[in-house]
Design a protein around this motif. Structure first.
Motif, PDB file in Angstrom:
ATOM      1  N   ALA A  75      11.586 -25.269 -36.563  1.00 31.75           N
ATOM      2  CA  ALA A  75      10.928 -26.669 -36.576  1.00 31.75           C
ATOM      3  C   ALA A  75      10.569 -26.913 -37.732  1.00 31.75           C
ATOM      4  O   ALA A  75      10.248 -28.022 -38.213  1.00 31.75           O
ATOM      5  CB  ALA A  75      10.666 -27.250 -35.545  1.00 31.75           C
ATOM      6  N   ARG A  76      10.097 -25.922 -38.346  1.00 32.03           N
ATOM      7  CA  ARG A  76       9.194 -25.704 -39.525  1.00 32.03           C
ATOM      8  C   ARG A  76       9.841 -26.670 -40.709  1.00 32.03           C
ATOM      9  O   ARG A  76       8.955 -27.496 -41.546  1.00 32.03           O
ATOM     10  CB  ARG A  76       8.559 -24.205 -39.985  1.00 32.03           C
ATOM     11  N   GLU A  77      10.594 -25.593 -41.286  1.00 29.13           N
ATOM     12  CA  GLU A  77      11.156 -25.631 -42.288  1.00 29.13           C
ATOM     13  C   GLU A  77      12.895 -25.871 -42.368  1.00 29.13           C
ATOM     14  O   GLU A  77      13.223 -25.262 -41.522  1.00 29.13           O
ATOM     15  CB  GLU A  77      10.137 -25.411 -43.756  1.00 29.13           C
ATOM     16  N   ASP A  78      13.516 -26.772 -43.350  1.00 28.30           N
ATOM     17  CA  ASP A  78      15.168 -25.707 -43.517  1.00 28.30           C
ATOM     18  C   ASP A  78      15.336 -24.734 -43.571  1.00 28.30           C
ATOM     19  O   ASP A  78      16.364 -23.814 -43.405  1.00 28.30           O
ATOM     20  CB  ASP A  78      15.653 -26.555 -44.807  1.00 28.30           C
ATOM     21  N   ARG A  79      14.230 -23.733 -44.234  1.00 31.08           N
ATOM     22  CA  ARG A  79      14.519 -22.060 -44.937  1.00 31.08           C
ATOM     23  C   ARG A  79      14.887 -21.733 -42.976  1.00 31.08           C
ATOM     24  O   ARG A  79      14.794 -20.249 -43.169  1.00 31.08           O
ATOM     25  CB  ARG A  79      13.124 -22.206 -46.013  1.00 31.08           C
ATOM     26  N   TYR A  80      13.173 -21.828 -42.361  1.00 30.98           N
ATOM     27  CA  TYR A  80      13.554 -21.095 -41.483  1.00 30.98           C
ATOM     28  C   TYR A  80      15.245 -21.447 -40.356  1.00 30.98           C
ATOM     29  O   TYR A  80      15.182 -20.798 -39.999  1.00 30.98           O
ATOM     30  CB  TYR A  80      12.102 -21.813 -40.321  1.00 30.98           C
ATOM     31  N   ARG A  86      15.862 -15.891 -47.079  1.00 30.85           N
ATOM     32  CA  ARG A  86      16.075 -16.964 -47.114  1.00 30.85           C
ATOM     33  C   ARG A  86      14.624 -17.523 -47.033  1.00 30.85           C
ATOM     34  O   ARG A  86      14.738 -18.726 -47.378  1.00 30.85           O
ATOM     35  CB  ARG A  86      16.826 -17.090 -45.238  1.00 30.85           C
ATOM     36  N   ILE A  87      14.052 -16.560 -46.214  1.00 36.10           N
ATOM     37  CA  ILE A  87      12.067 -17.591 -46.102  1.00 36.10           C
ATOM     38  C   ILE A  87      11.283 -17.141 -46.682  1.00 36.10           C
ATOM     39  O   ILE A  87      10.791 -18.482 -47.189  1.00 36.10           O
ATOM     40  CB  ILE A  87      11.912 -17.042 -44.761  1.00 36.10           C
ATOM     41  N   GLU A  94       4.182 -13.395 -42.270  1.00 43.26           N
ATOM     42  CA  GLU A  94       3.083 -13.899 -41.722  1.00 43.26           C
ATOM     43  C   GLU A  94       2.458 -14.119 -40.704  1.00 43.26           C
ATOM     44  O   GLU A  94       2.820 -13.425 -39.209  1.00 43.26           O
ATOM     45  CB  GLU A  94       3.895 -16.021 -41.754  1.00 43.26           C
ATOM     46  N   ARG A  95       1.200 -14.377 -40.556  1.00 44.88           N
ATOM     47  CA  ARG A  95       0.387 -14.679 -38.933  1.00 44.88           C
ATOM     48  C   ARG A  95       0.679 -16.056 -38.631  1.00 44.88           C
ATOM     49  O   ARG A  95       0.298 -16.896 -39.578  1.00 44.88           O
ATOM     50  CB  ARG A  95      -1.230 -14.397 -39.891  1.00 44.88           C
ATOM     51  N   VAL A  96       1.458 -16.408 -37.373  1.00 45.56           N
ATOM     52  CA  VAL A  96       1.962 -17.444 -36.726  1.00 45.56           C
ATOM     53  C   VAL A  96       1.192 -17.318 -35.542  1.00 45.56           C
ATOM     54  O   VAL A  96       1.132 -16.397 -34.958  1.00 45.56           O
ATOM     55  CB  VAL A  96       3.227 -16.676 -36.145  1.00 45.56           C
ATOM     56  N   GLU A  97       0.916 -18.370 -35.411  1.00 44.95           N
ATOM     57  CA  GLU A  97      -0.621 -19.247 -34.342  1.00 44.95           C
ATOM     58  C   GLU A  97       0.608 -19.919 -33.484  1.00 44.95           C
ATOM     59  O   GLU A  97       1.282 -20.618 -33.849  1.00 44.95           O
ATOM     60  CB  GLU A  97      -1.448 -20.256 -34.147  1.00 44.95           C
ATOM     61  N   THR A  98       1.393 -19.536 -32.215  1.00 39.71           N
ATOM     62  CA  THR A  98       2.032 -19.481 -31.077  1.00 39.71           C
ATOM     63  C   THR A  98       1.898 -19.433 -29.784  1.00 39.71           C
ATOM     64  O   THR A  98       0.821 -19.307 -29.102  1.00 39.71           O
ATOM     65  CB  THR A  98       3.607 -19.309 -31.517  1.00 39.71           C
ATOM     66  N   TYR A 112       9.753 -10.058 -41.571  1.00 39.76           N
ATOM     67  CA  TYR A 112      11.412 -10.888 -41.475  1.00 39.76           C
ATOM     68  C   TYR A 112      11.577  -9.344 -42.661  1.00 39.76           C
ATOM     69  O   TYR A 112      11.263  -9.232 -43.802  1.00 39.76           O
ATOM     70  CB  TYR A 112      11.131 -12.199 -42.872  1.00 39.76           C
ATOM     71  N   PHE A 113      13.089  -9.327 -42.558  1.00 38.77           N
ATOM     72  CA  PHE A 113      13.505  -7.738 -43.637  1.00 38.77           C
ATOM     73  C   PHE A 113      15.373  -8.238 -43.843  1.00 38.77           C
ATOM     74  O   PHE A 113      15.241  -8.902 -43.441  1.00 38.77           O
ATOM     75  CB  PHE A 113      13.417  -6.360 -42.672  1.00 38.77           C
TER      76      PHE A 113
END
Length: 81
Positions: A36-41, A12-13, A18-22, A5-6
């Motif tokens: 869907a994770r959190e409001d900041r996203y 905002r985040i 971060e490492r994401v499993e998707t 994220y830049f």
């Protein structure tokens, strides 16, 4: 995969990366999972027209495949001078 994220997206985040499993197959599906994770996203990804994305350091669009990708980066449009 690593998600980077830049600029104001990072602010905002609250993370530079971060490492994401998707299971997502496209950038857009990844964004929906993140939102869907959190409001900041949700706030960071509320206006996709204000964001650009790169997959494995190649500028692309939100419908691009991320199958096998190592890195996805989100950033605002940039201007040069």
């Amino acid at each position: 995969m690593d998600v980077l994220y830049f600029a104001w997206v990072r602010e905002r985040i609250g993370l530079p990366r971060e490492r994401v499993e998707t299971e997502a197959q496209t950038v857009r599906a990844l964004v929906e999972e993140l939102r869907a994770r959190e409001d900041r996203y949700e706030m960071a990804f509320s206006d996709l027209s204000a964001l650009r994305v790169a997959v494995d350091q190649r500028l692309t669009d939100f419908d691009a495949s991320i199958a096998g990708a190592r890195e996805v980066a989100f950033f605002p449009p940039m201007t040069g001078g």
